[in-house]
Enzyme design. Sequence first.
Site, mmCIF file in Angstrom:
data_model
loop_
_atom_site.group_PDB
_atom_site.id
_atom_site.type_symbol
_atom_site.label_atom_id
_atom_site.label_comp_id
_atom_site.label_asym_id
_atom_site.label_seq_id
_atom_site.Cartn_x
_atom_site.Cartn_y
_atom_site.Cartn_z
ATOM 1 N N GLU A 257 0.894 -1.171 0.000
ATOM 2 C CA GLU A 257 0.000 0.000 0.000
ATOM 3 C C GLU A 257 0.922 1.208 0.000
ATOM 4 O O GLU A 257 1.628 1.442 0.978
ATOM 5 C CB GLU A 257 -0.860 0.027 1.276
ATOM 6 C CG GLU A 257 -1.706 -1.208 1.510
ATOM 7 C CD GLU A 257 -2.909 -1.297 0.596
ATOM 8 O OE1 GLU A 257 -3.264 -0.283 -0.030
ATOM 9 O OE2 GLU A 257 -3.478 -2.401 0.504
ATOM 10 N N CYS A 296 -3.580 8.188 3.792
ATOM 11 C CA CYS A 296 -3.258 7.706 2.447
ATOM 12 C C CYS A 296 -4.434 7.892 1.505
ATOM 13 O O CYS A 296 -4.265 7.976 0.300
ATOM 14 C CB CYS A 296 -2.851 6.237 2.520
ATOM 15 S SG CYS A 296 -4.022 5.255 3.468
HETATM 16 P P1 NAP Z 1 8.291 5.032 4.700
HETATM 17 O O1 NAP Z 1 9.388 5.970 5.005
HETATM 18 O O2 NAP Z 1 8.346 4.279 3.431
HETATM 19 O O3 NAP Z 1 8.225 4.038 5.949
HETATM 20 C C1 NAP Z 1 7.273 3.022 6.027
HETATM 21 C C2 NAP Z 1 7.819 1.880 6.873
HETATM 22 O O4 NAP Z 1 8.920 1.260 6.215
HETATM 23 C C3 NAP Z 1 8.342 2.324 8.228
HETATM 24 O O5 NAP Z 1 8.003 1.344 9.174
HETATM 25 C C4 NAP Z 1 9.849 2.367 8.011
HETATM 26 O O6 NAP Z 1 10.578 2.213 9.194
HETATM 27 C C5 NAP Z 1 10.023 1.178 7.111
HETATM 28 N N1 NAP Z 1 11.257 1.184 6.328
HETATM 29 C C6 NAP Z 1 12.024 2.242 5.971
HETATM 30 N N2 NAP Z 1 13.071 1.810 5.215
HETATM 31 C C7 NAP Z 1 12.955 0.466 5.107
HETATM 32 C C8 NAP Z 1 13.727 -0.554 4.469
HETATM 33 N N3 NAP Z 1 14.830 -0.261 3.779
HETATM 34 N N4 NAP Z 1 13.327 -1.842 4.577
HETATM 35 C C9 NAP Z 1 12.207 -2.159 5.257
HETATM 36 N N5 NAP Z 1 11.435 -1.228 5.892
HETATM 37 C C10 NAP Z 1 11.801 0.067 5.812
HETATM 38 O O7 NAP Z 1 6.869 5.755 4.711
HETATM 39 P P2 NAP Z 1 6.288 6.751 5.809
HETATM 40 O O8 NAP Z 1 7.017 8.029 5.628
HETATM 41 O O9 NAP Z 1 6.238 6.130 7.152
HETATM 42 O O10 NAP Z 1 4.761 6.884 5.338
HETATM 43 C C11 NAP Z 1 4.306 7.886 4.496
HETATM 44 C C12 NAP Z 1 3.932 7.311 3.160
HETATM 45 O O11 NAP Z 1 3.112 6.162 3.314
HETATM 46 C C13 NAP Z 1 3.121 8.252 2.323
HETATM 47 O O12 NAP Z 1 3.744 8.392 1.078
HETATM 48 C C14 NAP Z 1 1.763 7.584 2.145
HETATM 49 O O13 NAP Z 1 1.205 7.746 0.886
HETATM 50 C C15 NAP Z 1 2.053 6.165 2.386
HETATM 51 N N6 NAP Z 1 0.891 5.521 3.009
HETATM 52 C C16 NAP Z 1 0.120 4.688 2.283
HETATM 53 C C17 NAP Z 1 -0.965 4.055 2.856
HETATM 54 C C18 NAP Z 1 -1.835 3.106 2.097
HETATM 55 O O14 NAP Z 1 -2.621 2.409 2.718
HETATM 56 N N7 NAP Z 1 -1.742 3.052 0.794
HETATM 57 C C19 NAP Z 1 -1.249 4.277 4.197
HETATM 58 C C20 NAP Z 1 -0.440 5.147 4.902
HETATM 59 C C21 NAP Z 1 0.625 5.755 4.303
HETATM 60 P P3 NAP Z 1 11.168 3.519 9.957
HETATM 61 O O15 NAP Z 1 10.010 4.330 10.369
HETATM 62 O O16 NAP Z 1 11.903 2.932 11.105
HETATM 63 O O17 NAP Z 1 12.055 4.212 8.952
#
Ligand code: NAP
Length: 517
Positions: A257, A296
């Site tokens: 997602e 999101c």
């Molecule tokens: P993110 O930076 O991609 O982080 C998401 C998760 O991935 C966090 O738990 C993060 O851990 C982890 N992560 C980071 N680097 C990783 C790696 N190399 N390997 C495995 N896991 C890793 O996203 P975010 O900033 O938290 O969220 C915002 C984004 O999420 C927005 O763009 C939004 O559109 C999207 N979103 C989508 C939905 C949906 O249902 N479609 C829902 C909510 C949000 P850390 O926090 O420890 O870095």
Amino acid sequence: MTELLLNHLGGRWQRVHGPGTPLFDPVLGTELVRVDAGGLDLKQGFAHARQVGGAALRACTYRQRAAMLAAAVKLLQPNRAAYDEIATANSGTVKNDSAVDIDGAIFTLGHYAKLGDTLGDAMLLRDGEPARLGKDPLFQSQHVSSPLRGVALFINAFNFPAWGLWEKAAPALLSGVPVIVKPATATAWLTQRMVRDVVDAGIFPPGALSVVCGSSAGLMDALECFDAVSFTGSADTAAIIRSHPAVTRRSVRVNIEADSLNSALLMPDAKPGDAAFDLLVREVVREMTVKSGQKCTAIRRVFVPADMLDAASEAIAAKLKGVTVGNPRNETVRMGSLVSRAQLSAVHEGIAALREEAQLVHDGATHALVDADAAIAACIGPTLLRVRDPDSAIRLHEVEVFGPVATLAPYRSMDHALALVQRGEGSLVTSLYGSDAAALAAAAAGLAATQGRVHVVSPDVATLHTGHGNVMPMSLHGGPGRAGGGEELGGLRALGFYHRRAAIQASQSVLAALPAG
Ligand code: NAP
């Protein structure tokens, strides 16, 4: 030193000895707790979940596991106030916005408890009717779905620490699959607390529910061939997950997602001031401001008939003007803060990118903060932009600003409007506002292939509809293309991700004896 949150892995609470990464109050800037996953034996922890938690869950029927979900609801409900306090402090959300996360989580869990009970005392699910394999009807093929023999790893985003956990864990645990959740670091506290409460109450068998707070390093490496990973977050991290050898070499099942440029579309039959127009205005304002737009599913692009661009701009801007922004502890505040200063910078950058092709209609910077210091708090007012030529615009259709920001754009005809929605290259949700049932149905059908959900708001459902951005457990969540291509929820459909289908070819008497519901 603030408290270092414990991780729960391998059936026990584990204290690591690293310095910890601090979590902050995004309004006051104060440190709240710390997290650290350094030094955890992930291989051993994942093996324990698979072997001990998975075996114990699979020994139960769907009805028994549904009863565990119902018990979790009973346990979480009276703790709401404690969860709300954590959300205020760590996510900077006002009470109503924290409730979207916390009550949404408990409601979803309760919904799956009820659905699971209808599956009865089966150990597997029958998939369709048996099919004859030859002339003689005795030998037939029956498809069955059995719970995965692995773990479900959830890597979650920062914006829904409660709902993001339970909307995934409810169908996984109901399916009989143990869960390991890695919450986003910035808001890991609420996820950890809810897991702590449920684990300590002994509702699920040991190894069924684990939480790892802190770095994601090594989590994907610990996955084996029958495991699944469900990721919610940015498209960039999604690409890392998708290209990991666990997925490319070991066929670990993956659900993504990611980002989404969701739309709201005012139908051509609407007129300024009529019911459909007012419903669109109300919904756009709500979507921009709930959780400061950090949803999101929030509306990012608003398409209106060209001759209504000015009226829509004025009506939305007039309502945004009255939104009070600041410290969520102050009862006059309607919109709290973003989740962190880093997120605030990202939103400022996103607005600057959009402004290269869009004009400001309502500037969020004009909102004086209530009870919050602009030099410390991650607060920003709602910002509405407008693009006059959405065909030549590029950023409008590509830049998801994860904050209280939306852009209005005009369209010429229904075909043009649908084509503009599709420029988002696949979204979680588009909402339509109008009164002509046939035209709404045609537009919904035209959009269905590229949207996870089409939310249709006509005056007859004005007080009944569940909201553009609200994800209901009965309806699908997820979208194609840019939105990640994932599918979650949708009632019992969600169980499909946590089951594997097989065909059993046998005599009718063997098929009749299968422990399948
Ligand atoms: P993110 O930076 O991609 O982080 C998401 C998760 O991935 C966090 O738990 C993060 O851990 C982890 N992560 C980071 N680097 C990783 C790696 N190399 N390997 C495995 N896991 C890793 O996203 P975010 O900033 O938290 O969220 C915002 C984004 O999420 C927005 O763009 C939004 O559109 C999207 N979103 C989508 C939905 C949906 O249902 N479609 C829902 C909510 C949000 P850390 O926090 O420890 O870095």
